[in-house]
Design a protein around this motif. Structure first.
Motif, mmCIF file in Angstrom:
data_model
loop_
_atom_site.group_PDB
_atom_site.id
_atom_site.type_symbol
_atom_site.label_atom_id
_atom_site.label_comp_id
_atom_site.label_asym_id
_atom_site.label_seq_id
_atom_site.Cartn_x
_atom_site.Cartn_y
_atom_site.Cartn_z
ATOM 1 N N ASP A 1 0.712 -1.255 -0.152
ATOM 2 C CA ASP A 1 -0.081 0.002 0.155
ATOM 3 C C ASP A 1 0.855 1.329 0.032
ATOM 4 N N ALA A 2 2.055 1.215 0.755
ATOM 5 C CA ALA A 2 2.756 2.470 0.784
ATOM 6 C C ALA A 2 3.450 2.798 -0.456
ATOM 7 N N LEU A 3 3.804 1.590 -1.119
ATOM 8 C CA LEU A 3 4.624 1.932 -2.503
ATOM 9 C C LEU A 3 3.755 1.618 -3.718
ATOM 10 N N ALA A 4 2.597 1.750 -3.431
ATOM 11 C CA ALA A 4 1.626 1.537 -4.458
ATOM 12 C C ALA A 4 1.583 2.980 -5.477
ATOM 13 N N ASP A 5 2.001 3.954 -5.182
ATOM 14 C CA ASP A 5 2.155 4.909 -6.165
ATOM 15 C C ASP A 5 3.484 5.569 -6.151
ATOM 16 N N CYS B 1 10.099 5.814 -15.692
ATOM 17 C CA CYS B 1 9.730 5.381 -17.194
ATOM 18 C C CYS B 1 8.340 4.894 -17.419
ATOM 19 N N CYS B 2 7.597 4.664 -16.144
ATOM 20 C CA CYS B 2 6.354 4.177 -16.135
ATOM 21 C C CYS B 2 5.314 4.849 -15.379
ATOM 22 N N GLN B 3 5.661 6.268 -14.976
ATOM 23 C CA GLN B 3 4.633 6.888 -14.318
ATOM 24 C C GLN B 3 3.709 7.436 -15.011
ATOM 25 N N GLU B 4 3.855 7.769 -16.430
ATOM 26 C CA GLU B 4 2.816 8.245 -17.144
ATOM 27 C C GLU B 4 1.724 7.254 -17.653
ATOM 28 N N LYS B 5 2.145 5.975 -17.196
ATOM 29 C CA LYS B 5 1.472 4.806 -17.750
ATOM 30 C C LYS B 5 0.642 4.228 -16.348
ATOM 31 N N GLY B 6 1.276 4.974 -15.244
ATOM 32 C CA GLY B 6 0.342 4.635 -13.958
ATOM 33 C C GLY B 6 0.674 3.212 -13.386
ATOM 34 N N ILE B 7 1.916 2.792 -13.807
ATOM 35 C CA ILE B 7 2.523 1.623 -13.437
ATOM 36 C C ILE B 7 3.455 1.663 -12.298
ATOM 37 N N SER B 8 3.236 1.344 -10.967
ATOM 38 C CA SER B 8 3.958 1.501 -9.922
ATOM 39 C C SER B 8 5.277 0.402 -9.649
ATOM 40 N N VAL B 9 6.302 0.757 -8.669
ATOM 41 C CA VAL B 9 7.026 -0.182 -8.606
ATOM 42 C C VAL B 9 6.690 -1.617 -8.001
ATOM 43 N N ILE B 10 5.406 -1.636 -7.401
ATOM 44 C CA ILE B 10 4.678 -2.888 -6.983
ATOM 45 C C ILE B 10 4.258 -3.542 -8.376
ATOM 46 N N ASP B 11 3.574 -2.784 -9.186
ATOM 47 C CA ASP B 11 2.999 -3.227 -10.286
ATOM 48 C C ASP B 11 4.183 -3.970 -11.274
ATOM 49 N N MET B 12 5.312 -3.138 -11.307
ATOM 50 C CA MET B 12 6.353 -3.564 -12.001
ATOM 51 C C MET B 12 6.958 -4.997 -11.441
ATOM 52 N N GLY B 13 6.811 -5.217 -10.243
ATOM 53 C CA GLY B 13 7.376 -6.285 -9.448
ATOM 54 C C GLY B 13 8.741 -5.950 -9.255
ATOM 55 N N LEU B 14 9.274 -4.717 -8.992
ATOM 56 C CA LEU B 14 10.500 -4.336 -8.584
ATOM 57 C C LEU B 14 10.886 -4.646 -7.070
ATOM 58 N N VAL B 15 10.000 -4.497 -6.336
ATOM 59 C CA VAL B 15 10.063 -4.896 -4.887
ATOM 60 C C VAL B 15 10.018 -6.304 -4.683
ATOM 61 N N ARG B 16 11.003 -6.825 -4.330
ATOM 62 C CA ARG B 16 11.218 -8.394 -4.197
ATOM 63 C C ARG B 16 10.681 -8.590 -2.502
ATOM 64 N N SER B 17 11.187 -8.059 -1.616
ATOM 65 C CA SER B 17 10.847 -8.137 -0.233
ATOM 66 C C SER B 17 10.920 -6.920 0.641
ATOM 67 N N VAL C 1 14.512 6.032 -7.734
ATOM 68 C CA VAL C 1 13.586 5.180 -7.119
ATOM 69 C C VAL C 1 13.993 4.528 -5.847
ATOM 70 N N LEU C 2 15.267 4.367 -5.605
ATOM 71 C CA LEU C 2 15.636 3.882 -4.151
ATOM 72 C C LEU C 2 15.240 5.203 -3.141
ATOM 73 N N THR C 3 15.590 6.158 -3.320
ATOM 74 C CA THR C 3 14.873 7.325 -2.416
ATOM 75 C C THR C 3 13.818 7.344 -2.181
ATOM 76 N N ASP C 4 12.936 7.394 -3.374
ATOM 77 C CA ASP C 4 11.483 7.143 -3.172
ATOM 78 C C ASP C 4 10.919 6.102 -2.428
ATOM 79 N N VAL C 5 11.281 4.860 -2.576
ATOM 80 C CA VAL C 5 11.212 3.816 -1.794
ATOM 81 C C VAL C 5 11.504 4.019 -0.158
#
Length: 126
Positions: free
Chosen positions: A9-13, A18-34, A59-63
């Motif tokens: 929930d915290a990382l959903a936005d 590269c994916c922001q304009e499409k509304g695809i978060s780091v969660i949707d991209m599967g970038l967060v492993r754990s 991305v590291l800073t935002d997360v």
């Protein structure tokens, strides 16, 4: 590997630029492993789509900022992991729909029919 609901929930936005304009978060991209928390200290593992991602630092800073803002979190470490390659099977259903990956050519015997069926703006008359 696991990502708790509160972290999802915290990382959903949080977006890779590269994916922001499409509304695809780091969660949707599967970038967060754990995400693991021990005594208020969070450790987040991220995968990158490419080792040459020019936006990795952002991305590291935002997360990290988003995880630190969560109740009960006093410190956070965000690390890129290299022992697993990111692949498209990590994408959420939403990301797959938005990105519209094409199947391998051999899987599409009728190219024109496939294009007609999957074109934006087609009219379904069923």
């Amino acid at each position: 590997m696991s990502v708790p609901t509160w972290a999802r929930d915290a990382l959903a936005d949080v977006y890779d630029p590269c994916c922001q304009e499409k509304g695809i978060s780091v969660i949707d991209m599967g970038l967060v492993r754990s995400v693991h928390v021990d005594q208020g200290r969070a450790r987040v593992e991220l995968l990158l789509t490419s080792g040459w991602c020019p936006f990795a630092a952002r991305v590291l800073t935002d997360v990290k900022d988003r995880i630190l803002a969560q109740p009960g979190i006093s410190d956070a470490e965000v690390e890129i992991v290299w022992d697993e390659a990111w692949t498209t099977d990590r994408l959420s259903e939403k990301a797959v729909r938005v990105l519209r990956f094409l199947p391998p050519p051999a899987a599409v015997p009728d190219r024109d029919g496939y294009i007609a069926a999957h074109s934006l703006g087609r009219s379904d008359k069923s």
